[in-house]
Design a protein around this motif. Structure first.
Motif: not given
Lengths: 294, 616, 184
Positions: B63-66, B126, B128-129, B132, B208, B213, C178-179, C181-184
């Motif tokens: 997993t990358e954290f961007v 994704t 990963n999401n 969640n 959060y 959104e 969010d970003d 989390a989404n990019d994870m």
């Protein structure tokens, strides 16, 4: 739990009148209850539990209020004195207290088997409730809405520094746009003016109107005004919703009373709605000073 | 006329009438059975989500954290087969990197906070999401739709009035309302799920939850809000029933301990749930009107939300476990055929737990609140151990030198004692400030509360289900297969969660979709845990089949198969429409096994201590 | 249908079987209502009172005192409503116990929450609002400026751009979670 709790202060008016044929006299209690009095007791206990939940629900608002008051005491004080007009709150408090009394009197009338009086008292209660909502919406919500005094992010901080009409009229500040502009004047006196004009200076004159303290006229918008307005809106709106529900319930009661469903042998529902209505009153007894006065 | 003398499950002549007799029933037993079916369905739904979560954790993935500029700021080093100097193989897409859950595209509606304008768009979720969402789904469903209503609203509804000798709960209409409100809230939750799920965790922590959104949060929060009403109504109903509808002759200390436990539960339900209601309402206001009370970006306070939330949700933990205690008290007394040890101590400890539950909520916030408050709440938290330990000691004392019948319910009671004690004893380390800072948000916490919630409430619930199954269905279940299922559940449960204590102490955090392979122990332990979850599934499926088999082909159950002394065993099996032929008369206490002979039971099967001389 | 004497709850809270009519009295309720009104007037009066002159001494009423006075009056008023209007004085004690338990819960809720917030920075400084646009007065000023810019009367270009930056920064922060989390 003493059996004797009922007989206090000589409120015992003697044995019940003989049963007749009217709906409240022929009412049959639920099959799982021993008798209608047990049922009434149980219903009342249930209502008290519901009263507890209502109190705890509003405790959330009071907790939020207290927390932010603790964090931003000055801001809270200023915002309270500046954005809210205690006169509306005061009138509304009186209206609610009066309605609380009338609903008590409605119960008394039913106990004395005075159907029409009970109907009238309930009607007055309802009128008071509607009056409360009317005052609230007309003289608080709508002006605040127009002035942009909305909760949280929708709160419009004025386009000028000190909210002093003199400063606003000067050319040192940019001309604000939209209705917010002459909010300048209205913010200080808007609600008061509207009330005064609406009431044709009739009611308001007899009230002990305290002069606005000097510092309030020079209110500087403070950073957490919008949080104050958030607490104000959500708590009064939730309270207002309860008032509205009360109107519905009392209207229903009025029909039931006219249908002779309640009388000396059966008035639990009126009592329970009364309890609900007193809770609405209780909440307001605390909301009023906390939001409007201190 | 026939209404009063037919048992409550009997048909009403035609299919339509029978269906209507369920849809529009004021009978607490029917409402309880409907609750039971719904609750079990929710248990399997939430269980599926948990299986998904466990399956995802079966092996780690890259997993990358961007960051906002699209740069990779961190990754979970050690994509399978690669070292810590991992380079993403060229041309791989995220789906190929070992993520179990696929990416999905969902439609979103974004609201411009300034103009209120809504624009539709699409967004990729994704894998990963989705993880969640899966654990959030598991949490919300298990907490709000399964475990809180499981015992009180299902088993409690069926048996509380019967055990009190009453014809119904105090407010039957309110009871029906409570059930439909539960359904309505459940539909909101399912709606949020279909819309793409929620990823906040069941705790809905702000900011959060109030700023994300994903609009489903609003639906899910409203679902929990609505379910709160259902819970409150059940609680009110039970309190008034206990106060007003006990059969003549039944004093407070003649009540079965299950009733005491439900009474304590109801107190918490009535006093704590409204605060959850207002909290969740405020989150909805946060999301719709941006009131900012919980949003630091608007000058609000996020920790305030945690106080609000845990003021309900910690007592809610006792809403979940207290009825389980009640069931265990019943099962142990009946299946050990012995007067329960320390009746009053168990009864009062239930009330004490209810009271203390309001004092300890901020031990969930040791890393977010002020240090002084930490000390206060840490000290208060230890108090809970006292009444809880009183109960455990009393149960064990009851079992001591008794003639234990090794039935499935009793088996489950023993599983409960084993697992709950582990769950309880891992509580004090978490209540200890210094230790908690290390263990906070790790798998240690996950293991702890699963040992309490699943090892406690769920095992008690399943045990209670077997205990009362013959009574409320009128059918016998297959004891052999139920025992097999019970052992598999027990083994699977311990396999799944015991290892997580070690995972937690070694630093594996909660709520992560993956973990580095730099630490091989993590992978081994996660694999063991996942295998355990499959065993759990197997065990519960066996139970499901045992129950279905019992319903379809089970023999008719006796009126008092266990030789119990409480009032529910005195009525017909299944109970009559109005519970009793005539109002029962209290001739003995609920646990007078030394002096009273069980009604409707075979005296040969359930001899009195005085009947035969002791074997030794 | 109606009450009968052959049933009696043996649970210690049996209902009084001999049913009499307990009529809500008129005079006490009216007096309570008038007292409630008077107390409301008193609470308004004291809230607008900034100092008391005792002889030559002027006693300033502090903000805390104002709160205490207002709350005390409110508690008295609510006690009157509860006792008389809501019949707690005439009812069974169980209703009062129910109310007391809810007050117990409320006091814990408010008390312990406020305890935490009050001692928040007592050991380590608590840095609230550091990352919070809108959390400080300064940022409000920015938002005021932004409002000006937003209304199309761009007087000063610098302000305008400064605002935009502030705005963007804010938005990014909002979506960062969010970003990520989404990019994870």
């Amino acid at each position: 739990m003493s059996d004797q709790q009922h007989n206090q202060a000589g409120f015992d008016a003697g044995p019940l009148p003989p049963a007749g044929t009217r709906p409240h006299e022929t009412y049959v209690h639920g099959h799982h209850w021993r008798d209608r009095w047990e049922e009434a007791d149980g219903a009342k206990l249930g209502m008290w539990l519901f009263v507890c939940t209502e109190l705890l629900l509003f405790a959330g608002f009071f907790c939020a209020y207290a927390a932010f008051r603790l964090m931003y005491p000055d801001n809270w004080h200023e915002a309270s004195r500046y954005y809210l007009d205690w006169k509306i709150g005061f009138i509304n408090t009186g209206v609610l207290l009066f309605s609380s009394w009338t609903i008590v009197m409605a119960i008394r009338s039913l106990q004395l088997d005075k159907k029409f009086a009970a109907f009238i008292y309930l009607g007055i209660t309802n009128a008071c409730a509607i009056c409360f909502l009317f005052l609230k919406i007309t003289f608080e919500y709508i002006p605040k809405w127009q002035l942009g005094k909305l909760p949280g992010k929708y709160f419009n901080y004025p386009n000028y520094g000190p909210a002093d009409p003199a400063v606003i009229d000067s050319t040192t500040l940019p001309e604000p746009a939209g209705p917010l502009v002459d909010a300048g004047h209205a913010i200080t006196n808007g609600a008061t003016d509207m009330v005064a004009s609406a009431m044709n200076s009739g009611v308001m004159d007899v009230l002990p109107i305290a002069a606005k303290a000097g510092e309030e006229a020079h209110h500087v918008p403070m950073p957490h005004d919008h949080i104050f307005m958030s607490v104000y809106w959500i708590s009064t709106a939730t309270h207002g919703l309860h008032v509205f529900i009360g109107v519905v319930l009392i209207t229903w009661l009025m029909f039931r009373v006219m249908g002779e469903h309640y009388g000396p042998r059966r008035y639990t529902m009126v009592e329970n709605v009364g309890l609900y209505w007193h809770v609405v009153d209780l909440i307001w007894i605390f909301l009023f000073p906390l939001l409007y006065l201190v | 006329m026939s209404d009063h003398h037919a048992h409550y499950l009997a048909g009403k002549g035609s299919t339509g009438k029978t269906i209507m007799s369920w849809v529009w029933t004021y009978d607490h037993k029917k409402i309880g059975v409907m609750y039971l079916v719904a609750v079990l369905m929710m248990f399997f739904l939430g269980g599926l989500a948990a299986l998904g979560v466990r399956a995802e954790l079966f092996e780690p993935h890259y997993t990358e954290f961007v960051n906002d500029d699209g740069q990779v700021v961190a990754d979970t080093k050690g994509y399978k087969g690669a070292g810590s100097d991992f380079v993403v193989p060229e041309g791989t897409t995220p789906e190929q990197r070992g993520v179990m859950f696929p990416n999905i595209t969902v439609t979103t509606v974004e609201t411009n906070p300034d103009t209120g304008e809504r624009t539709e768009g699409t967004k990729t979720v994704t894998g990963n999401n989705i993880y969640n969402r899966a654990f959030t789904l598991h949490g919300t469903i298990m907490v709000f739709l399964f475990i809180i209503p499981a015992v009180p609203a299902a088993l409690g509804n069926i048996f509380l009035p019967i055990m009190l000798g009453a014809k119904d709960v105090a407010f039957p209409k309110l009871n029906l309302w409570s059930w439909y409100i539960y359904l309505f809230g459940g539909m909101f939750a399912i709606f949020a799920l279909i819309q793409g799920g929620v990823e906040t965790g069941w705790t809905f922590y702000t900011p959060y939850s109030s700023t994300t959104e994903w609009g489903n949060v609003t639906a899910m929060v409203l679902a929990a809000f609505i379910l709160g009403f259902s819970s409150i109504f059940t609680g009110m109903n039970f309190i008034v029933t206990v106060h007003k509808l006990r059969v003549p002759g039944m004093g407070w200390f003649d009540m079965p301990l299950f009733i005491w436990a439900l009474y304590a539960t109801s107190i918490i339900q009535v006093l704590a749930t409204p605060v959850l209601g207002i909290t969740l309402l405020m989150v909805v206001f946060e999301r719709t009107f941006l009131i900012g009370i919980f949003d630091p970006a608007l000058g609000g306070d996020a920790v305030l939300f945690q106080h609000f939330f845990w003021f309900y949700s910690h007592p809610a933990v006792y809403i979940m476990i207290l009825p389980g205690f009640g069931i265990i008290s019943e099962i142990i007394a009946v299946h050990c055929r012995k007067r329960i040890f320390g009746y009053r101590a168990i009864a009062f400890s239930s009330i004490a737990i209810a009271a203390i539950s309001f004092l300890v909520w901020a031990h969930h916030m040791f890393t977010s609140q002020s240090p002084v408050a930490n000390v206060v709440f840490s000290a208060l938290t230890f108090l809970v151990a006292i009444p809880t330990a009183i109960k455990v000691f009393n149960w064990i004392s009851t079992m001591y030198k008794s003639s234990i019948a090794w039935t499935t319910p009793m088996l489950y009671a023993c599983f409960f004692l084993f697992c709950f004690t582990i769950g309880g004893l891992t509580g004090p380390p978490l209540a200890t400030l210094a230790v908690d800072i290390h263990l906070h948000d790790t798998y240690f916490v996950v293991a702890h509360f699963h040992y309490v919630m699943m090892g406690g409430t769920v095992l008690a619930f399943v045990g209670g289900l077997h205990h009362w199954w013959p009574k409320f269905t009128g059918k016998v279940y297959n004891e052999t297969w139920a025992t097999v299922g019970g052992w598999i559940v027990f083994l699977g449960f311990n396999l799944t969660f015991f290892i997580q204590f070690f995972l937690g102490t070694q630093g594996m955090p909660r709520r992560y979709a993956t973990y580095p392979t730099d630490i091989p122990a993590f992978e081994i332990m996660h694999k063991i845990s996942t295998v355990g979850s499959w065993l759990l599934l197997l065990g519960f499926l066996i139970h499901l089949f045992v129950f279905l088999h019992s319903l379809l082909a089970g023999k008719k159950a006796a009126r008092n198969p266990w030789g119990g002394l409480t009032l529910e065993w005195e009525t017909e099996t299944p109970p009559l429409e109005h519970n009793f032929e005539r109002e029962p008369v209290m001739t003995h206490g609920p646990y007078d096994y030394d002096t009273a002979r069980p009604v409707n039971a075979d005296p040969a099967l359930f001899p009195m201590p005085t009947d035969t001389p002791k074997a030794h | 249908m109606s009450h009968s004497n052959d049933h009696h709850a043996g649970a210690g809270e049996g209902h009084q079987q001999d049913h009499h009519l307990h009529v809500t009295p008129f005079a006490p309720m009216l007096i309570v209502f008038i007292v409630l009104l008077a107390l409301t007037a008193l609470t308004v009066y004291t809230a607008n009172l900034h100092h008391i002159d005792v002889g030559n001494t002027r006693i300033e009423i502090s903000g805390t005192a104002h709160i205490l006075i207002a709350l005390t009056i409110a508690v008295v008023k609510s006690a009157l409503v509860l006792g008389f209007f809501m019949h707690l004085l005439y009812d069974k004690a169980v209703n009062t116990i129910v109310l007391a338990s809810s007050l117990f819960a409320i006091s814990l809720f408010l008390g312990l929450t406020l305890m935490d917030l009050a001692v928040r920075d007592s050991i380590e400084p608590y840095e609230a609002g550091e990352l919070t646009p809108g959390g400080t007065k300064q940022v409000i000023r920015q938002s005021i400026l932004r409002d000006e810019a937003g209304h199309g009367n761009a007087h000063e270009g610098e302000d305008h751009s400064a605002d935009d930056n502030a705005d963007d920064g804010h938005a990014d922060e909002d979506h960062a979670t969010d970003d990520q989390a989404n990019d994870m």
